[in-house]
Write an enzyme that holds these catalytic residues in place. Sequence first.
Site: not given
Length: 209
Positions: A150, A152, A157
């Site tokens: 789940h 996100k 960089d």
Amino acid sequence: MGKKRFGYLVMVLAALPIAAQAYEYPWYRGEHRELRQGAGREGGPADQSAQPLTAQVQVDSPATVAFSPNGDGTKVMIRAIDLARQQILVQAYGFTSAPIIQALGQAKARGVDVAAILDKSNETGRYSGATYLINHQIPVWIDGSVRIAHNKVMIIDGKTVVTGSFNFTKAAQKDNAENVLILWNAPALAAAYVRNWQWRKSLSHGFQQ
């Protein structure tokens, strides 16, 4: 209460401050340290708790936040992707937003190292965002060792972290109450997210079209 029981109670109460001090979390002392769950258990794919799960870091960086519905969540994420010069590590549950997926493909085309770990719901028999990434030479892994992958997250960089509730979907932009948080120039935080990304990759399998 008898004298013996009263004396025992006094000893327990006197020991509480010492026990509390011994149990003090490391970050209360200003230290940067990872805490582990499941120490002493046997390692392996089934023992996911053997990895570092908690990290306390000092963050002093500018941030961008956007809210949905109909906010700038997709726009600010694409801006972060477009600013990438070296690497983008992705973790996603829903992964159907064409603008975000295309921005990742464009980053790859300009020489950025892009890689993604997706939830098993993206492992379908039809053309998908995962297929698009594979077709643009972006490696994709499926984190199927948990009920739902789940996360996100984008780590950009090694210093910028994109996170929040916002799935990489059109619905997150237009229909849902969501948030996107971007923490710029936060390398210690990014390092913790990179370690988690590498852990989840070690428990994932390559996406098959």
